[in-house]
Enzyme design. Structure first.
Site, PDB file in Angstrom:
ATOM      1  N   LYS A 161       0.855  -1.207   0.000  1.00 51.64           N
ATOM      2  CA  LYS A 161       0.000   0.000   0.000  1.00 51.64           C
ATOM      3  C   LYS A 161       0.892   1.258   0.000  1.00 51.64           C
ATOM      4  CE  LYS A 161      -3.599  -2.724   2.127  1.00 51.64           C
ATOM      5  NZ  LYS A 161      -4.766  -2.809   3.014  1.00 51.64           N
ATOM      6  N   HIS A 218      -8.711  -3.279  -6.120  1.00 49.27           N
ATOM      7  CA  HIS A 218      -8.559  -3.311  -4.659  1.00 49.27           C
ATOM      8  C   HIS A 218      -9.615  -2.411  -4.009  1.00 49.27           C
ATOM      9  CE1 HIS A 218      -6.982  -2.884  -0.623  1.00 49.27           C
ATOM     10  NE2 HIS A 218      -6.308  -3.997  -0.852  1.00 49.27           N
ATOM     11  N   GLU A 268     -11.266 -10.201  -0.435  1.00 52.08           N
ATOM     12  CA  GLU A 268     -10.883  -9.409   0.729  1.00 52.08           C
ATOM     13  C   GLU A 268     -12.113  -8.660   1.252  1.00 52.08           C
ATOM     14  OE1 GLU A 268      -6.445  -8.238   0.511  1.00 52.08           O
ATOM     15  OE2 GLU A 268      -7.483  -6.894  -0.844  1.00 52.08           O
TER      16      GLU A 268
HETATM   17  P1  13P Z   1      -4.446  -6.072   5.846  1.00 46.82           P
HETATM   18  O1  13P Z   1      -3.690  -7.388   5.744  1.00 46.82           O
HETATM   19  O2  13P Z   1      -3.649  -4.964   6.423  1.00 46.82           O
HETATM   20  O3  13P Z   1      -5.773  -6.288   6.503  1.00 46.82           O
HETATM   21  O4  13P Z   1      -4.752  -5.624   4.332  1.00 46.82           O
HETATM   22  C1  13P Z   1      -5.265  -6.546   3.446  1.00 46.82           C
HETATM   23  C2  13P Z   1      -5.231  -5.979   2.087  1.00 46.82           C
HETATM   24  O5  13P Z   1      -5.941  -5.045   1.764  1.00 46.82           O
HETATM   25  C3  13P Z   1      -4.266  -6.549   1.138  1.00 46.82           C
HETATM   26  O6  13P Z   1      -4.501  -6.106  -0.158  1.00 46.82           O
END
Ligand code: 13P
Length: 240
Positions: free
Chosen positions: A8, A88, A157
């Site tokens: 990120k 995403h 996710e």
């Molecule tokens: P986290 O593992 O910090 O919850 O984030 C997941 C994510 O968005 C991976 O793309």
């Protein structure tokens, strides 16, 4: 399995280079068979000779041009990047990306032969409506997406599980992944608060082929631990 780290808006170029060296060395030393994918911020793109796949968190559906703040194919090609995250939830919900734009990116990078990690996931209010509403929501996120593209990877996710430390129950992850398996034969990653402490339980579930990890993968040692966990599960599945 596929174990992916999404940095990120974290990590500098120097930190990323150090991370690659540690993880790549670990994979070689331990003979890890899982594929390790890293999605650094674009400012950390660099050439790297190692046993990792480096991908882009985002790029515009264009080779180059007047798109302030975006990068395109030309900027990815410079570093030999052939893998991209599309859809995403942070781009959908924080940056306001529409399904229309997501389809455009998907089709463009599919046409260029990229491996596409396509992300889907429901917000909490949809989760609370029950399984049928949830699956309908995920179906809508598949609109316009070629689910049999040979270089497609799906990442499920749940929005409410990202960065919260909360995950769905193991039963729910298995249920949803099993439903997704009816829709595509491509690998299915789970993402949302995966960390060293819960990776074993989540990765061992039926129809979970790997994980997409944010905060739990920012530390190279933790990412390596999760790679080892994946390796053990793969060996068990193969009866080794
Ligand atoms: P986290 O593992 O910090 O919850 O984030 C997941 C994510 O968005 C991976 O793309």
């Amino acid at each position: 399995m596929i174990i992916a780290a999404n940095f990120k808006t974290n990590m500098t170029r120097a930190q990323t280079a150090e991370y690659y060296t540690k993880v790549s060395g670990f994979i070689t030393e331990k003979g890890i068979s899982s594929e390790a994918m890293i999605f650094p911020p674009a400012t950390a793109f660099n050439t790297f000779e190692g046993v990792l796949t480096v991908g882009a968190q985002n790029a515009f559906a264009v080779e180059n041009g007047a798109y302030t703040g975006e990068i395109g194919l030309e900027q990815l090609d410079e570093f030999g990047i052939k893998t991209i995250l599309v859809g995403h939830s942070e781009r959908r919900h924080i940056l306001g990306e529409s399904q229309e734009l997501i389809i455009e990116k998907f089709n463009y990078y599919k046409e260029k032969g990229f491996t596409i990690v396509y992300c889907i996931g429901e917000p909490i209010e949809v989760r609370e409506e029950g399984n049928e509403a949830l699956m309908n929501y995920l179906d809508d996120q598949f609109e316009g997406i070629d689910l049999e593209y040979e270089k497609l990877i799906i990442a499920y996710e749940p929005v409410w599980a990202i960065g919260t430390g909360v995950t769905p129950s193991e039963d729910d992850v298995e249920l949803i992944h099993t439903a997704l398996r009816q829709k595509t034969s491509r690998p299915l990653l789970y993402g949302g608060s995966v960390k060293t402490a819960n990776a074993k339980e989540l990765l061992a579930l039926n129809n979970v082929d790997g994980a997409l990890i944010g905060s739990g993968a920012l530390n190279a040692e933790d990412f390596c631990t999760i790679l080892s966990i994946a390796e053990n599960i793969t060996n068990n599945r193969e009866g080794k």
